[in-house]
Motif scaffolding. Structure first.
Motif, PDB file in Angstrom:
ATOM      1  N   GLY A  64       0.824  -1.200   0.000  1.00  0.00           N
ATOM      2  CA  GLY A  64       0.000   0.000   0.000  1.00  0.00           C
ATOM      3  C   GLY A  64       0.858   1.248   0.000  1.00  0.00           C
ATOM      4  O   GLY A  64       1.301   1.697   1.045  1.00  0.00           O
ATOM      5  N   ARG A  65       1.106   1.797  -1.168  1.00  0.00           N
ATOM      6  CA  ARG A  65       1.872   3.047  -1.300  1.00  0.00           C
ATOM      7  C   ARG A  65       1.046   4.006  -2.145  1.00  0.00           C
ATOM      8  O   ARG A  65       0.599   3.650  -3.236  1.00  0.00           O
ATOM      9  CB  ARG A  65       3.188   2.734  -1.953  1.00  0.00           C
ATOM     10  N   ASN A 250       4.659   9.524   2.919  1.00  0.00           N
ATOM     11  CA  ASN A 250       5.257   8.180   2.857  1.00  0.00           C
ATOM     12  C   ASN A 250       5.246   7.509   4.230  1.00  0.00           C
ATOM     13  O   ASN A 250       6.121   6.716   4.561  1.00  0.00           O
ATOM     14  CB  ASN A 250       6.688   8.239   2.310  1.00  0.00           C
ATOM     15  N   ALA A 251       4.229   7.871   5.046  1.00  0.00           N
ATOM     16  CA  ALA A 251       4.092   7.364   6.413  1.00  0.00           C
ATOM     17  C   ALA A 251       5.367   7.576   7.231  1.00  0.00           C
ATOM     18  O   ALA A 251       5.751   6.739   8.054  1.00  0.00           O
ATOM     19  CB  ALA A 251       3.688   5.892   6.412  1.00  0.00           C
ATOM     20  N   GLY A 252       6.019   8.711   6.980  1.00  0.00           N
ATOM     21  CA  GLY A 252       7.201   9.054   7.770  1.00  0.00           C
ATOM     22  C   GLY A 252       8.456   8.299   7.398  1.00  0.00           C
ATOM     23  O   GLY A 252       9.493   8.481   8.045  1.00  0.00           O
ATOM     24  N   GLN A 253       8.405   7.498   6.364  1.00  0.00           N
ATOM     25  CA  GLN A 253       9.556   6.681   5.969  1.00  0.00           C
ATOM     26  C   GLN A 253      10.443   7.488   5.010  1.00  0.00           C
ATOM     27  O   GLN A 253      10.628   7.132   3.850  1.00  0.00           O
ATOM     28  CB  GLN A 253       9.059   5.372   5.359  1.00  0.00           C
ATOM     29  N   ASP A 290      -6.204   5.316   0.320  1.00  0.00           N
ATOM     30  CA  ASP A 290      -5.160   5.000  -0.658  1.00  0.00           C
ATOM     31  C   ASP A 290      -4.043   6.048  -0.695  1.00  0.00           C
ATOM     32  O   ASP A 290      -2.981   5.797  -1.276  1.00  0.00           O
ATOM     33  CB  ASP A 290      -5.768   4.860  -2.060  1.00  0.00           C
ATOM     34  N   ASP A 291      -4.271   7.214  -0.114  1.00  0.00           N
ATOM     35  CA  ASP A 291      -3.238   8.250  -0.083  1.00  0.00           C
ATOM     36  C   ASP A 291      -2.326   8.126   1.133  1.00  0.00           C
ATOM     37  O   ASP A 291      -1.383   8.906   1.278  1.00  0.00           O
ATOM     38  CB  ASP A 291      -3.866   9.648  -0.101  1.00  0.00           C
ATOM     39  N   TYR A 292      -2.621   7.166   2.013  1.00  0.00           N
ATOM     40  CA  TYR A 292      -1.793   6.984   3.207  1.00  0.00           C
ATOM     41  C   TYR A 292      -1.004   5.689   3.062  1.00  0.00           C
ATOM     42  O   TYR A 292      -1.574   4.614   2.891  1.00  0.00           O
ATOM     43  CB  TYR A 292      -2.647   6.950   4.467  1.00  0.00           C
TER      44      TYR A 292
END
Length: 476
Positions: A64-65, A250-253, A290-292
């Protein structure tokens, strides 16, 4: 422990590929400017023409990206870098005339930027296309040949990169070696004319040690805990948006994501609540959004949850964006999370987070914030929010970091005219734009003496003429 047959095969392929590239470089040590421009255009078209394939591969690797984030941070950044290099290549490659001092006159001095040769690029998983292709753009602009080792944590994207590059370049110019961490270690153990690594500080040390055995120059793009300093007067409405965007993209990555906030005054909770409100606007219901972006692996997911639980067990106030806990867990998504004034000994305050968790710590003053930053290792990025230019200048003068963005987050990374790189534990060397071209080039000094040269007057036996010239040289 013996390698698997597949790993052994991957390792065995490295040496012959390097040898083939060395032989090709010997045949053509100065790649023509027109060919380099064509190489850069090929990279730009690779990104633009295969946006859908790239987004699909990264989405599958992450579980999920966000495709919109992939378009922004992978495709657009890569295409922009290739265009910038192509537009400026003639200026970068032109010999640079420099002044000639009196002692060396008459004569002409200049600097030629020449390709180093065969370079190795080790790229990470968090931005598996951008952080593979942007270093490659710099290497190709410099006229080098490149062997790439992408991350094993994003195998579909790595395989796609290998296929797309093989379709556009012969393997004696650009090649990709895939495989696990043992393949990466074997890769770095080879002699390259330059080795470029993006990843963790821990592995970066091993890369530097491997390169040192061959005296290979190395670029280390690492990470660390990038701080945010909030002046007491910085308005909450203005800072919540860039903090939430920078931390939760990018979920903090992201290596330059804000890692913790130092808020001057007694408003850490107010800042935290403003950031969470903004995150909920960005990402309503994270489990099905889908945006997270998801956390890349079960191991990273467990590590981040352990940080949260350790803080909870110590009584830390934790704020999270609204979410369905079961849906988020099923999709390996951690909701945007803010931790208010966590103790300094917690893992979240000691380790680089690399996830959607943001500690906010109260501090007494700008000087105290700068002292806190200076007490740790030098970070890859630093962010300061203030409307007072004197405060901004004071923070810049009082701290060290790889790069800085003022009143926003991460935007220094997007400017190809600014070098990007760390300092100390956050890295060495830099790239992007002209700085990337120079990183993969050797600045070769050239001096052309005139037919008659003053060196004839300063040779033994030393007499009155020598003494006169030396006195003039000492005064100049």
């Amino acid at each position: 422990m013996p390698h698997s047959r597949e790993t052994a095969s991957d390792i065995a392929a490295i040496g012959p590929l390097i040898a083939a590239q060395r032989a090709a470089f010997a045949r053509q040590p100065r790649r023509p400017l027109a060919d380099r421009r064509a190489d850069l255009l090929a990279i730009e078209r690779l990104a633009l023409d295969h946006e859908g394939d790239i987004a699909e591969a990264i989405d599958a690797d992450f579980g999920g990206r966000s495709r919109n984030e992939t378009r922004l941070v992978e495709i657009a950044v890569t295409a922009q870098a290739a265009r910038h290099a192509r537009a400026n290549l003639a200026r970068w490659t032109a010999p640079q005339a420099v002044p000639t001092p009196l002692m060396a006159a008459p004569g002409r001095s200049r600097i030629r930027h020449e390709p180093k040769g065969v370079v190795g690029i080790v790229s990470p998983w968090n931005y598996p296309v951008q952080l593979t292709l942007v270093p490659l753009i710099a290497a190709l602009a410099a006229g080098c040949r490149a062997l790439i080792k992408p991350s094993e944590l994003t195998p579909r994207t790595s395989a796609l990169m290998a296929q797309l590059l093989a379709d556009r370049f012969p393997t004696d110019q650009v090649a990709v070696v895939t495989g696990d961490a043992d393949v990466a270690a074997a890769f770095c153990a080879h002699r390259f004319d330059h080795l470029f690594y993006t990843g963790s500080t821990r592995v970066g040390r091993s890369v530097a040690e491997a390169a040192a055995r061959h005296l290979s120059p190395v670029t280390l793009e690492l990470g660390g805990k990038s701080p945010v300093i909030l002046d007491a007067d910085a308005p909450l409405k203005r800072l919540a948006h860039p903090l939430a965007w920078g931390r939760f993209l990018n979920a903090g990555q992201t290596c330059v994501a804000p890692d913790y906030v130092l808020a001057v005054g007694d408003r850490s909770e107010a800042v935290g609540r403003a950031v969470i409100r903004q995150a909920e606007i960005f990402y309503p219901e994270v489990g099905a959004n889908d945006d997270y972006t998801a956390i890349v692996s079960d191991r990273h997911y467990a590590r981040l949850n352990a940080m949260i639980e350790e803080a909870r067990s110590r009584g830390v106030q934790i704020l999270q964006a609204g979410h369905d806990a079961q849906a988020a867990a099923r999709t390996r998504r951690i909701p945007p999370t803010v931790l208010i004034d966590p103790p300094a000994d917690l893992a979240i305050m000691r380790e680089e987070i690399f996830g959607p968790l943001l500690p906010i710590v109260s501090t007494a003053s700008i000087d105290a914030a700068c002292a806190h930053v200076n007490a740790g290792e030098r970070p890859l990025a630093l962010y300061v929010f203030s409307d007072d230019p004197r405060v901004v200048r004071h923070v810049l003068d009082a701290t060290h970091s790889g790069g800085v963005t003022v009143n926003a987050t991460m935007l220094h990374l997007t400017n190809e005219n600014l070098p990007f790189g760390g300092v100390g534990e956050s890295g060495s060397g830099a790239y992007h734009g002209q700085r990337g071209f120079e990183e993969f080039s050797h600045a070769r000094s050239v001096f052309e003496a005139g037919r008659w040269h003053a060196s004839r007057l300063v040779a033994p036996p030393y007499g009155a003429v020598f003494r006169m010239i030396s006195r003039l040289a000492l005064r100049s």
